[in-house]
Scaffold this active site. Structure first.
Site, PDB file in Angstrom:
ATOM      1  N   GLY A  25       0.831  -1.192   0.000  1.00 32.72           N
ATOM      2  CA  GLY A  25       0.000   0.000   0.000  1.00 32.72           C
ATOM      3  C   GLY A  25       0.869   1.246   0.000  1.00 32.72           C
ATOM      4  O   GLY A  25       1.964   1.256  -0.571  1.00 32.72           O
ATOM      5  N   HIS A 107       4.898   1.297  12.422  1.00 29.29           N
ATOM      6  CA  HIS A 107       3.989   1.909  13.396  1.00 29.29           C
ATOM      7  C   HIS A 107       3.858   0.913  14.538  1.00 29.29           C
ATOM      8  O   HIS A 107       3.766  -0.299  14.315  1.00 29.29           O
ATOM      9  CB  HIS A 107       2.636   2.177  12.741  1.00 29.29           C
ATOM     10  CG  HIS A 107       1.619   2.830  13.634  1.00 29.29           C
ATOM     11  ND1 HIS A 107       1.949   3.727  14.620  1.00 29.29           N
ATOM     12  CD2 HIS A 107       0.263   2.703  13.686  1.00 29.29           C
ATOM     13  CE1 HIS A 107       0.839   4.143  15.226  1.00 29.29           C
ATOM     14  NE2 HIS A 107      -0.192   3.523  14.688  1.00 29.29           N
ATOM     15  N   GLY A 133       3.320   7.407   2.828  1.00 26.45           N
ATOM     16  CA  GLY A 133       4.191   6.609   1.978  1.00 26.45           C
ATOM     17  C   GLY A 133       4.477   7.240   0.637  1.00 26.45           C
ATOM     18  O   GLY A 133       5.595   7.147   0.108  1.00 26.45           O
TER      19      GLY A 133
END
Length: 347
Positions: A25, A107, A133
């Site tokens: 992602g 994270h 990102g």
């Protein structure tokens, strides 16, 4: 607090490892491509029916299903969405993780709130770029980097001549982070401050403020286009000045009229009541209640695209008048279409 830069990290450490990036992602595509371009042996791990499989292959990356990607990995970076990480870890990563491998995160959510509990002999580290990102990737391509955090939850490395912290810094360097600076923190601090910043200021606070300002102007009879420019479009211009040199730098650049209005009216919008609400938000995060609320909502999803609370608010945002006005105005700004940060066909 010490800040680490290029000379503080040894790129060869991560280049001598097989790295599995789980997920492709926003963060996944950035880490995978940045590390690959830095000379790291990267394999992207995805489910076999993932729509991202072809995107990763078209980017020149090696792609395997998650168990296969993990089997030969010296370091496994889990970059799937937070709500999927626990299941992926238990069912696909944990059974295939070779002894001595390092588990990495961008994270601390699942480690800090104990949704993932690694084995005692597994080193657990975090390398967290402080930016989306798509910015992590675009900044790297431009020769720069995004400031990053590292944290060491567990260091089980022995007799290697290096530590888990050395590996975290090496990874951060391959991802571009040491060009901007890398700070060491803890999983607890990163997780709780990150969630708070997102909810109270960067996402929740900012978008609520923009929509409220837009609605106030339109309800007072001003045109939607003027309201859009004043309350949304110019946000980036102001934030760029703040990012470049702080709040005083922004004040130096704007007019005296605007600066006077800042001091006069800002405290009327962001009041002591606002700070009390922020304290409640922080307490909700610290207690773990937010994590449980989020995951409980996600569990009600049949297709993995978000639970009912997330979906209903996502739809309401799409249908807000500011979105339609903004889409029309942005369509005339041809320069916005070049070098887009987010290209859904590629990342």
């Amino acid at each position: 607090m010490k800040i680490y830069y290029e000379d503080d990290a040894n790129l060869d450490l991560i280049k001598n490892m097989n790295v599995a990036i789980i997920g492709y992602g926003s963060q996944g595509h950035a880490h995978a491509n940045n590390l690959h371009d830095s000379g790291v042996n990267v394999t992207v791990g995805l489910r076999e029916d993932s729509s991202s499989w072809s995107k990763a292959e078209e980017a020149g990356l090696k792609v395997m299903n998650v168990p296969s990607a993990v089997e030969d990995a010296d370091l496994v970076m889990i970059l799937a969405p937070d709500e999927f990480q626990s299941s992926i870890y238990e069912n696909q990563i944990k059974p295939n993780l070779k002894q001595g491998s390092i588990l990495a995160f961008a994270h601390g959510f699942n480690i800090h709130f104990e949704k993932i509990i690694p084995a005692d002999d597994t080193s657990v580290i975090m390398i967290a770029p402080k930016g989306p990102g798509h910015t992590v990737r675009s900044t790297y391509v431009q020769g720069g980097g995004v400031p990053s955090l590292i944290a060491i939850y567990k260091d089980s490395i022995t007799d290697k001549g290096y530590t888990a912290k050395d590996i975290a810094l090496s990874y951060a360097k391959a991802n571009g982070g040491t060009k901007a600076g890398v700070l060491e923190t803890s999983f607890k601090e990163e997780t709780e401050t990150d969630l708070f910043g997102e909810q109270a200021v960067l996402c929740g606070g900012m978008t609520a403020l923009i929509k409220a300002g837009y609605e106030t102007l339109v309800e007072a009879g001003y045109s939607p286009e003027m309201a859009y420019f004043e309350c949304l479009h110019e946000t980036k211009l102001i934030v760029d000045l703040i990012q470049e040199g702080g709040i005083s730098n922004m004040h130096y650049s704007i007019s005296n009229t605007a600066e006077f209005g800042d001091y006069l009216s800002g405290p009327k919008v962001i009041t002591e009541n606002t700070k009390e609400a922020m304290k409640e938000i922080l307490e909700n995060i610290q207690s773990g209640n937010f994590a449980n609320e989020f995951l409980n909502d996600c569990r009600q999803s049949n297709d993995g695209s978000g639970g009912p609370f997330l979906k209903s608010n996502r739809e309401a945002t799409k249908n807000h008048p500011i979105e339609a006005v903004g889409a029309e105005l942005r369509s005339k700004m041809k320069f916005l279409k070049s070098k887009k940060l987010v290209d859904k066909e590629k990342n």
